[in-house]
Design a protein around this motif. Structure first.
Motif, PDB file in Angstrom:
ATOM      1  N   UNK A 124      28.291 -18.629 -32.027  1.00  0.00           N
ATOM      2  CA  UNK A 124      28.853 -17.678 -32.969  1.00  0.00           C
ATOM      3  C   UNK A 124      30.459 -18.475 -32.776  1.00  0.00           C
ATOM      4  N   UNK A 125      30.408 -20.127 -32.132  1.00  0.00           N
ATOM      5  CA  UNK A 125      31.246 -20.409 -32.285  1.00  0.00           C
ATOM      6  C   UNK A 125      31.887 -21.408 -33.050  1.00  0.00           C
ATOM      7  N   UNK A 126      30.713 -21.994 -33.321  1.00  0.00           N
ATOM      8  CA  UNK A 126      30.201 -23.162 -33.916  1.00  0.00           C
ATOM      9  C   UNK A 126      30.418 -22.217 -35.489  1.00  0.00           C
ATOM     10  N   UNK A 183      19.657 -27.648 -26.134  1.00  0.00           N
ATOM     11  CA  UNK A 183      20.223 -25.893 -24.914  1.00  0.00           C
ATOM     12  C   UNK A 183      21.614 -25.503 -25.041  1.00  0.00           C
ATOM     13  N   UNK A 184      22.452 -26.807 -25.290  1.00  0.00           N
ATOM     14  CA  UNK A 184      23.740 -25.755 -25.629  1.00  0.00           C
ATOM     15  C   UNK A 184      24.248 -25.068 -27.281  1.00  0.00           C
ATOM     16  N   UNK A 185      23.680 -26.037 -27.968  1.00  0.00           N
ATOM     17  CA  UNK A 185      23.208 -25.064 -29.158  1.00  0.00           C
ATOM     18  C   UNK A 185      22.569 -23.956 -29.634  1.00  0.00           C
ATOM     19  N   UNK A 186      22.001 -23.736 -28.532  1.00  0.00           N
ATOM     20  CA  UNK A 186      20.725 -22.790 -28.137  1.00  0.00           C
ATOM     21  C   UNK A 186      21.889 -21.335 -27.363  1.00  0.00           C
ATOM     22  N   UNK A 211      32.088 -28.930 -29.000  1.00  0.00           N
ATOM     23  CA  UNK A 211      31.053 -27.507 -28.310  1.00  0.00           C
ATOM     24  C   UNK A 211      31.171 -27.817 -27.115  1.00  0.00           C
ATOM     25  N   UNK A 212      31.620 -26.669 -26.798  1.00  0.00           N
ATOM     26  CA  UNK A 212      31.617 -26.575 -25.058  1.00  0.00           C
ATOM     27  C   UNK A 212      30.395 -26.005 -24.842  1.00  0.00           C
ATOM     28  N   UNK A 213      30.221 -26.084 -23.968  1.00  0.00           N
ATOM     29  CA  UNK A 213      29.270 -26.193 -22.687  1.00  0.00           C
ATOM     30  C   UNK A 213      29.481 -24.911 -21.847  1.00  0.00           C
ATOM     31  N   UNK A 214      28.401 -24.263 -21.709  1.00  0.00           N
ATOM     32  CA  UNK A 214      28.563 -23.322 -20.669  1.00  0.00           C
ATOM     33  C   UNK A 214      28.391 -23.246 -19.591  1.00  0.00           C
TER      34      UNK A 214
END
Length: 112
Positions: free
Chosen positions: A51-53, A42-45, A109-112
């Motif tokens: 874009x960040x990673x 979910x976070x990586x989607x 990786x920061x979550x939104x």
């Protein structure tokens, strides 16, 4: 405070207590396990996170396979960053660890 974690409150209540490997006053680290695949996916989607990673998310199946592979990898340790109430707020990884000197590069990786 649960905003952006991708886990509904009723799902969180059903979860068993997580083993925290390290904790400070404001956050803790818990090892990633296979049950975390949906949350990480979910976070990586998220388009901003992708874009960040620098790469687009894998399928959920591929995420599970990566977690299984990385659990057995002695050169990489993945953790979830947890708030004091055990709410996950993002992943972090240690790789290329120098056990003698106690150092390691990190990836987060920061979550939104």
């Amino acid at each position: 405070m649960n905003q952006g974690t991708g886990i509904a409150d009723d799902e969180r209540d059903e979860e068993t207590a997580r083993e925290v490997s390290w904790h400070a006053e404001s956050v803790g680290l818990a090892p990633v396990d296979l049950d975390d695949a949906e949350l990480l996916h979910h976070w990586r989607a998220d388009a901003a996170a992708a874009h960040e990673i620098g790469f687009w998310p894998r399928s959920l199946t591929a995420m599970r396979e990566r977690i299984e592979r990385d659990i057995d990898d002695d050169d990489r340790d993945d953790f979830l960053v947890l708030l004091p109430d055990s709410t996950p707020i993002g992943p972090i990884a240690l790789s290329g660890q120098d056990i003698v000197n106690g150092t390691s590069p990190t990836a987060r990786l920061r979550s939104s």
